[in-house]
Enzyme design. Structure first.
Site, PDB file in Angstrom:
ATOM      1  N   LEU A   1     -86.227  12.627 124.581  1.00 47.23           N
ATOM      2  CA  LEU A   1     -85.745  13.891 125.137  1.00 47.23           C
ATOM      3  C   LEU A   1     -86.875  14.913 125.116  1.00 47.23           C
ATOM      4  O   LEU A   1     -87.633  14.991 124.149  1.00 47.23           O
ATOM      5  CB  LEU A   1     -84.563  14.431 124.322  1.00 47.23           C
ATOM      6  CG  LEU A   1     -83.204  13.743 124.522  1.00 47.23           C
ATOM      7  CD1 LEU A   1     -82.218  14.227 123.457  1.00 47.23           C
ATOM      8  CD2 LEU A   1     -82.642  13.992 125.908  1.00 47.23           C
ATOM      9  N   ASP A   2     -86.989  15.704 126.177  1.00 46.36           N
ATOM     10  CA  ASP A   2     -87.971  16.784 126.202  1.00 46.36           C
ATOM     11  C   ASP A   2     -87.672  17.781 125.083  1.00 46.36           C
ATOM     12  O   ASP A   2     -86.518  17.891 124.634  1.00 46.36           O
ATOM     13  CB  ASP A   2     -87.940  17.508 127.543  1.00 46.36           C
ATOM     14  CG  ASP A   2     -88.460  16.644 128.680  1.00 46.36           C
ATOM     15  OD1 ASP A   2     -89.280  15.748 128.407  1.00 46.36           O
ATOM     16  OD2 ASP A   2     -88.038  16.868 129.830  1.00 46.36           O
TER      17      ASP A   2
END
Length: 377
Positions: free
Chosen positions: A52-53
């Protein structure tokens, strides 16, 4: 800091359970979330799937110890998100972290309706070809695309085939549209926001992203587990005081579930109607994370059918030898012995199976069981 005894107990707990469903908060990288678990447990071998960013939040699956071998089976599962797309501004990174490189004039934005957004979503639905965001971890000639982009070099990325399904969550207000997206592995939701803005002619970027599920693994499982612990806490300490709990786990009152998050349905997620679901579990004197635990067998049996094998077959699989099974299956299955996941096995020919990924050395399990039995007599 955790003491040696607490860290040792935590190590044993995590080593036995092996798979974690973690609610990553925004503002940290997936690598940082893994580092927190390493620090908390003392286990060095921890991996994750589905990065996930930093700005994104939601479900992150981690494997501890030998369960890191299971990550390959979870990485390619479909994923489900809730997202907010802001139309009218385009950024360098296709999300709110980047610099704004285009702003649409107000007259153009005034023409955007939920109907026109729906038509754009139709163009981006089903099986489509998607060009990933320039700021991605994809390698180009041995270099990460985001490293090239930071140097001012626009990497040439090939379009890839992905599957996307949209569900709208509310009206189009303040230039924002809230959606639920179910997509195949490898889909860049940032790129979907970019392409929607491009189709509408006003630009767009992703301003919020929360992952709800990865295949059969769901974020709400963490909330349900915390609700159970809250109920246990209430039974033990009617006043709500968590001091004196003996399971090295206490629940924080500091962070309640936020019902204002777009697309969150408390009933659907199994959260109490009063919306007092606690989001964070505090380990004694340790870092704060939200998660629940699964054994390797509990995790992988959601993906592949578990098949009981004999002790002799388990020994053979642990040594990398083929076994014979009277079952008919075209894909992998989980070989299980005495409630332990021994291996993921693949069919070779009619009735003959080979170990693809070995999780447990059954001989050690039997040795440990024998020692426990002798120690209890």
């Amino acid at each position: 800091m955790l003491g040696k005894v607490e860290r040792s107990e935590m190590y044993i707990l995590f080593a036995m359970t092996q798979v974690l469903l973690v609610d990553k908060i925004s503002g940290i990288t997936s690598h940082t979330a893994v580092a927190k678990i390493r620090h908390l447990t003392g286990i060095k071998k921890i991996g994750h799937c589905g990065t996930l960013d930093p700005a994104a939040c939601g479900l992150l699956i981690m494997g501890c110890g030998t369960a890191t071998r299971l990550i390959r089976y979870m990485s390619n599962l479909d994923k489900r998100y809730i997202a907010t797309i802001t139309l009218g501004t385009q950024t360098t990174t296709d999300d709110s972290e980047g610099e704004i490189i285009y702003s649409a004039p107000k007259p153009s934005l005034d023409k955007i309706t939920l109907e026109s957004i729906g038509r754009a979503a139709e163009k981006l639905s089903g099986t489509i070809k998607q060009i990933p965001s320039a700021y991605s971890a994809i390698k180009v000639s041995g270099n990460r695309a985001y490293n090239l982009a930071r140097q001012g070099i626009i990497p040439k990325l090939n379009a890839r085939e992905v599957r996307v399904h949209w569900k709208f969550l509310g009206d189009f207000e303040n230039n924002q549209v809230h959606v639920q997206i179910t997509c195949s592995s490898g889909t860049y939701v940032r790129a979907l926001a970019r392409d929607m803005g491009k189709f509408l002619g006003v630009g767009g970027h992703l301003s919020y992203l929360k992952r709800l599920s990865i295949g059969p693994f769901h974020l709400h499982e963490i909330y349900r587990e915390i609700n159970k612990k809250e109920a246990t806490m209430s039974e033990r300490t009617p006043s709500g005081n968590t001091q004196g709990l003996t399971d090295n786990m206490a629940i924080s009152e500091s962070d309640k579930h936020d019902c204002t998050e777009p697309g969150i349905n408390c009933t659907e997620l199994g959260i109490k109607d009063t919306c007092t679901a606690l989001r964070e579990v505090h380990y004694t004197q340790g870092d704060t994370l939200s998660f629940t635990r699964l054994t390797a067998l509990q995790a992988l049996s959601r993906i592949y059918k578990p098949i009981e094998v004999s002790q002799k077959q388990a020994d053979d699989l642990s040594c990398g030898r083929y076994i014979s099974l009277g079952i008919d299956s075209k894909g992998p299955v989980c070989a299980v012995c005495k409630e332990n996941l021994i291996a993921v096995i693949q069919p070779v020919s009619a009735g003959l199976w080979r170990p693809e990924t070995v999780l447990s050395d059954n001989r050690k399990l039997n040795s440990n069981a024998a020692q426990d039995a002798s120690g209890s007599t």
